[in-house]
Write a protein that holds these residues in place. Sequence first.
Motif, short mmCIF file in Angstrom:
data_model
loop_
_atom_site.label_atom_id
_atom_site.label_comp_id
_atom_site.label_asym_id
_atom_site.label_seq_id
_atom_site.Cartn_x
_atom_site.Cartn_y
_atom_site.Cartn_z
N ASN A 255 -20.99 -16.12 16.28
CA ASN A 255 -21.31 -15.54 14.98
C ASN A 255 -20.73 -14.15 14.85
N GLY A 256 -20.14 -13.86 13.70
CA GLY A 256 -19.58 -12.54 13.46
C GLY A 256 -18.19 -12.37 14.05
N ALA A 257 -17.60 -13.43 14.59
CA ALA A 257 -16.28 -13.34 15.23
C ALA A 257 -15.17 -13.07 14.21
N GLY A 258 -15.41 -13.45 12.94
CA GLY A 258 -14.38 -13.22 11.92
C GLY A 258 -13.83 -14.51 11.32
N LYS A 259 -14.47 -15.62 11.60
CA LYS A 259 -13.94 -16.93 11.17
C LYS A 259 -13.93 -17.07 9.64
N THR A 260 -15.06 -16.76 9.02
CA THR A 260 -15.11 -16.87 7.55
C THR A 260 -14.19 -15.84 6.90
N THR A 261 -14.11 -14.67 7.51
CA THR A 261 -13.19 -13.65 7.00
C THR A 261 -11.74 -14.16 7.04
N PHE A 262 -11.42 -14.90 8.09
CA PHE A 262 -10.09 -15.50 8.19
C PHE A 262 -9.84 -16.45 7.01
N ILE B 39 -8.93 -14.57 -1.14
CA ILE B 39 -10.15 -14.00 -1.72
C ILE B 39 -10.27 -12.55 -1.26
N TYR B 40 -9.91 -12.31 0.01
CA TYR B 40 -9.77 -10.94 0.52
C TYR B 40 -8.29 -10.62 0.66
N THR B 41 -7.96 -9.35 0.47
CA THR B 41 -6.60 -8.89 0.75
C THR B 41 -6.54 -8.45 2.21
N1 LIG Z 1 -17.33 -8.34 2.77
C1 LIG Z 1 -17.62 -7.77 3.93
N2 LIG Z 1 -17.84 -6.45 4.01
C2 LIG Z 1 -18.13 -5.85 5.20
N3 LIG Z 1 -18.20 -6.50 6.37
C3 LIG Z 1 -17.97 -7.84 6.36
C4 LIG Z 1 -17.68 -8.53 5.15
N4 LIG Z 1 -17.51 -9.85 5.45
C5 LIG Z 1 -17.69 -9.96 6.77
N5 LIG Z 1 -17.98 -8.75 7.33
C6 LIG Z 1 -18.19 -8.49 8.75
O1 LIG Z 1 -17.07 -8.99 9.46
C7 LIG Z 1 -17.47 -9.59 10.68
C8 LIG Z 1 -17.00 -11.04 10.70
O2 LIG Z 1 -17.81 -11.79 9.79
P1 LIG Z 1 -17.53 -13.30 9.48
O3 LIG Z 1 -16.10 -13.48 9.16
O4 LIG Z 1 -18.50 -13.75 8.45
O5 LIG Z 1 -17.86 -13.99 10.89
P2 LIG Z 1 -18.07 -15.52 11.28
O6 LIG Z 1 -17.74 -16.36 10.09
O7 LIG Z 1 -17.18 -15.76 12.44
O8 LIG Z 1 -19.52 -15.65 11.67
C9 LIG Z 1 -18.97 -9.42 10.77
O9 LIG Z 1 -19.26 -8.28 11.55
C10 LIG Z 1 -19.39 -9.22 9.34
O10 LIG Z 1 -20.56 -8.46 9.25
#
Ligand SMILES: Nc1ncnc2c1ncn2[C@@H]1O[C@H](COP(=O)(O)OP(=O)(O)O)[C@@H](O)[C@H]1O
Length: 262
Positions: A39-46, A53-55
Amino acid sequence: MMPVLDVKALSKNFGGLRALNEVDMTIDAGEIVALIGPNGAGKTTFFNCITSIYTPTEGTVNFTPLGKERTLVNGMKPNLVTQLGMARTFQNIRLFKNMTVLENVMIARHCRTKAGILGALLRPPSVVQEEREIVQRSYDLLKYIGLHKLYDEQASNLSYGAQRRLEIARALATEPSLLLLDEPAAGMNPQETAELVELILRIRKEFNVAILLIEHDMSLVMKLSERIYVMEYGCLISQGTPEEVRKDPRVIKAYLGEDAHA
Ligand SMILES: Nc1ncnc2c1ncn2[C@@H]1O[C@H](COP(=O)(O)OP(=O)(O)O)[C@@H](O)[C@H]1O
Ligand SMILES: [Mg+2]
């Protein structure tokens, strides 16, 4: 052959937090690839970065839809990325809860029609015909995922597992070359998860689509994936076949050792 997805040195900062750190990834046409990590690894951010959706802070995302040109996705509007052929589901289900099951799929179909939303509202004859086709295609998709009997039900009345499947149908309605699934088995019971595995394999075969999935259910990941990428603190720490990744000491330490759940 050109990969469908080609990501190079992708980084994303949120203020002082480096959520992604120089991530590279390629996905070939028709491949099923998993992205795992705590959890929090950055997968959804990827996912949010490759769908625009994000730049991204740095790095490039190139997308080559089937039969189309390689396109730099960075800086494109997310709806244009969908139109190019990248579709996704969300970790937190995002259906139109007050619409029917069928309407939820129809809405997504509009990205592949000439009329668009405005034409659908004004309804000239050509649009009426197109609308009929949308209803038919959407119903066929529901049939494909086994929800056609519930077509007139309000989306919010579906079970959790059915809502996740509906999200997949909606993504398929956009005719993607790359399908991104963010924790598709989350909240599913073992029976629903087994059905999901079948469904994903059928989708890959019949829709000719590459699939990248984020998933915590390791048995599902091992069963489905041809290759796995492992992420921790925004960095890729391992990649390879399920057998290679399973044996990697870094993965065992970072992920599999960690209660097998993250
Ligand atoms: N919009 C955002 N603004 C600030 N921090 C974010 C945002 N989205 C994700 N994060 C942070 O980036 C890190 C990766 O989150 P996320 O990609 O959701 O992880 P995962 O999907 O692997 O659980 C986390 O520390 C999270 O709190
Ligand atoms: Mg996530």
